[in-house]
Write an enzyme that holds these catalytic residues in place. Structure first.
Site, mmCIF file in Angstrom:
data_model
loop_
_atom_site.group_PDB
_atom_site.id
_atom_site.type_symbol
_atom_site.label_atom_id
_atom_site.label_comp_id
_atom_site.label_asym_id
_atom_site.label_seq_id
_atom_site.Cartn_x
_atom_site.Cartn_y
_atom_site.Cartn_z
ATOM 1 N N ASP A 163 0.825 -1.212 0.000
ATOM 2 C CA ASP A 163 0.000 0.000 0.000
ATOM 3 C C ASP A 163 0.861 1.265 0.000
ATOM 4 O O ASP A 163 2.095 1.186 -0.125
ATOM 5 C CB ASP A 163 -0.938 -0.075 1.222
ATOM 6 C CG ASP A 163 -2.322 0.473 0.925
ATOM 7 O OD1 ASP A 163 -2.431 1.386 0.091
ATOM 8 O OD2 ASP A 163 -3.291 -0.008 1.542
ATOM 9 N N ASP A 218 -10.000 3.386 -3.795
ATOM 10 C CA ASP A 218 -10.704 2.199 -3.288
ATOM 11 C C ASP A 218 -12.106 2.140 -3.883
ATOM 12 O O ASP A 218 -12.838 3.131 -3.869
ATOM 13 C CB ASP A 218 -10.822 2.263 -1.762
ATOM 14 C CG ASP A 218 -9.486 2.019 -1.089
ATOM 15 O OD1 ASP A 218 -8.460 1.961 -1.797
ATOM 16 O OD2 ASP A 218 -9.477 1.902 0.149
HETATM 17 C C1 GLA Z 1 -6.051 1.284 1.539
HETATM 18 C C2 GLA Z 1 -6.156 0.355 0.346
HETATM 19 C C3 GLA Z 1 -7.298 -0.612 0.578
HETATM 20 C C4 GLA Z 1 -7.060 -1.409 1.860
HETATM 21 C C5 GLA Z 1 -6.862 -0.458 3.034
HETATM 22 C C6 GLA Z 1 -6.412 -1.178 4.294
HETATM 23 O O1 GLA Z 1 -7.168 2.088 1.646
HETATM 24 O O2 GLA Z 1 -6.350 1.095 -0.822
HETATM 25 O O3 GLA Z 1 -7.447 -1.479 -0.530
HETATM 26 O O4 GLA Z 1 -5.924 -2.219 1.690
HETATM 27 O O5 GLA Z 1 -5.880 0.515 2.728
HETATM 28 O O6 GLA Z 1 -6.174 -0.309 5.347
#
Ligand code: GLA
Length: 545
Positions: A163, A218
């Site tokens: 991430d 997301d």
């Molecule tokens: C970010 C990522 C998500 C998930 C969250 C976990 O938002 O984009 O896909 O992995 O972190 O905290």
């Protein structure tokens, strides 16, 4: 059926412009470590649990069990990936990450071993920052790349989602390359999935560093979010290639915020873009509708096509889109996508999408309807929020010669008891389980083992003149069953066996099929019931000139 309606696909024969199939958007292959030759398929825990306490060893084992038990492994799903919140908030005295003992009392290695024993692969998560993304603040791998990569490798990790949170402003290329190098140095093949939300255009630099990279934010469980992620993922289509995948984030099928039509659209669109297929819902209690969506083998085959080309939008306006993905063997997938809430007709010019003059088989990958078309215009009525996903394959007339239809690939088929069998009796439902085709004690090496009601169609292209076959009910049903065998040439009945019982001696059928584009071999029920109706087409021979 989409949205409760059968989709009528109309093929209009229009003007044709010749031209070879050229794919200007296929960029030269970028470096790839060969770990993800096709887009990764699997499960990710984030949406199912977020950071709550239900993320634990039992849950992940249950998901692995479900993937195997429900046929998802057979459908191609492979990865069982844990997302954020698996670790304790602090590293241990040696500086290593520690799995939360409440969630994972046996540790991560034992869990990875369990997943591996099921024939699946195991994935984990951390951030290219000092902490992960969840506000609870778990340690990230920035400046700990080597020890974390070594730890993951020692646990048997196969996939790392990496991430972007809390990255301290360090250059993205440097952060992701450092982890790539650390993973590589472990000697264990570990797929690297970059999650920096498309902020630094990873498609331009991450080939050779990562196997997949997120192209946007997301995804939420609503239509606008699907459209947002679609729109971020389409423009870099040309950067997709085997081992380098644009990632528009999770499949939301099963999360409940959208209709089945919308989830089927997402699945179709992700597949035509060659996106990773990472399911974000709890597979332990997936509904039949969700299962039907995520296991559609024809759609998965588009996603997993070995050519590895990302679908490109070739037509768009008023919320109606045409996305085309070249497939191996001169086939193409065409998605006719209606993002609006209103039913519409979408027309695509076949010439414009790279088809030269010729004939094509067009298969609707959801309704399974198959048509033969000539170059021109493809037109489908597409209900609101739907995607009609088509596979188009060039076909040529059958070459001159005498052919056994058991060696000719069919255009389409339906059968009353599992799929029909080639060179075997129908047997039971699984494919390939029949016995030698046997009629009154005589065994036949070649032929088709059907079960009424059954229809098997072939494209001949007008070049064949006769079709002959020996027909009867296979000895395997021991005295039972009753059927009628019929042959159609372009929907005209050209042979009819009359009523055939198991005791009826094998009959010879001969049909004039001169000039027929297609022929159809049909077995219908003889009038009692369809049980034991194991109709054999022994030596179905065609003569073509
Ligand atoms: C970010 C990522 C998500 C998930 C969250 C976990 O938002 O984009 O896909 O992995 O972190 O905290």
């Amino acid at each position: 059926m989409i949205g409760g309606r059968t989709l009528a696909i109309l093929i209009t024969i229009g003007a044709m412009v010749g031209g070879a199939i050229v794919w200007p958007w296929t960029s030269p292959p970028t470096a790839s470590d060969g770990l993800a030759p096709t887009p990764p398929m699997g499960f990710n825990s984030w949406i199912t649990t977020y950071c709550d306490e239900s993320l634990d060893d039992t849950m992940i084992r249950g998901i692995a069990d479900a993937i195997v038990d429900k046929g998802l492994k057979d459908a191609g799903y492979q990865y069982v990936n844990i997302d954020d919140c698996w670790a304790l908030p602090e590293r241990n005295a040696e500086g290593n990450l520690v799995p939360d003992p409440k969630r994972f009392p046996e540790g991560i290695k034992a869990l990875a071993d369990y997943v591996h024993e099921k024939g699946l692969k195991f994935g984990i998560y951390t951030s290219a920052g000092i902490k992960t993304c969840d506000p609870n603040g778990f340690p990230g791998a920035l400046n700990h790349e080597v020890e974390d990569a070594n730890l993951f490798a020692s646990w048997g990790v196969d996939f790392l989602k990496y991430d972007n949170c809390n990255n301290e402003g360090v250059d993205a290329r440097q952060r992701y390359r450092t982890m790539h190098d650390a993973l590589k140095a472990t000697g264990r093949p570990i797929v690297l999935s970059i999650c920096e939300w498309g902020q630094n255009k990873p498609w331009e630099w991450a080939g050779g560093i990562a196997d997949l990279w997120r192209t946007g934010g997301d995804i939420a469980d609503n239509w606008d979010s699907v459209l947002d992620n679609l729109n971020s993922n389409l423009p870099p289509a040309q950067y997709a290639s085997p081992g380098n995948w644009n990632d528009p984030d999770f499949l939301r099928s099963g999360n409940g915020g959208m209709t089945d039509t919308q989830y089927r659209s997402q699945f179709s669109l992700w597949s035509v873009m060659a996106a990773p297929l990472l399911i974000a819902s709890d597979l332990r209690n997936a509904s039949p509708e969700t299962m039907a969506t995520i296991t559609n083998a024809d759609v998965i085959a588009v996603d997993q096509d070995p050519l590895g080309v990302g679908g490109r939008e070739v037509q768009s306006g008023d919320g109606l889109h045409v996305i085309v993905k070249p497939l191996a063997g001169d086939d193409q997938a065409v998605a006719l996508f209606n993002e609006t809430d209103t039913d519409a007709t979408i027309e695509a010019n076949l010439d414009k999408i790279g088809f030269d003059a010729g004939r094509y088989v067009v298969k609707d990958l959801w309704s399974k309807e198959t048509h033969v078309a000539t170059g021109g215009t493809l037109s489908a009525s597409v209900p609101g929020y739907s995607t009609v996903l088509l596979r188009i394959s060039p076909v040529a007339a059958r070459p001159a010669g005498r052919w056994n239809l058991s060696h000719v690939v069919e255009l389409s088929s339906s059968n009353g008891w599992g799929p029909f069998e080639t060179d075997r009796s129908n047997g039971d439902q699984p494919i390939g389980d029949g016995r030698a085709l046997t009629l009154h004690g005589v065994k036949f090496t070649n032929g088709l083992g059907a079960h009424g009601p059954s229809e098997i169609a072939y494209y001949l292209g007008g070049s064949c003149s006769t079709l002959t076959a020996t027909v009867g009910i296979d000895d395997e049903v021991q005295g039972q069953g009753s059927v009628v065998f019929k042959i159609y040439a372009d929907d005209k009945l050209v042979a009819d066996s009359g009523l055939v019982f198991n005791a009826t001696p094998p009959k010879s059928l001969a049909a004039n099929i001169s000039g027929a584009e297609t022929v159809k071999l049909v077995v219908t029920d003889g009038g009692d019931n369809i049980e034991f109706d194991h109709g054999d087409w022994a030596d179905p021979m065609i003569d073509c000139a």
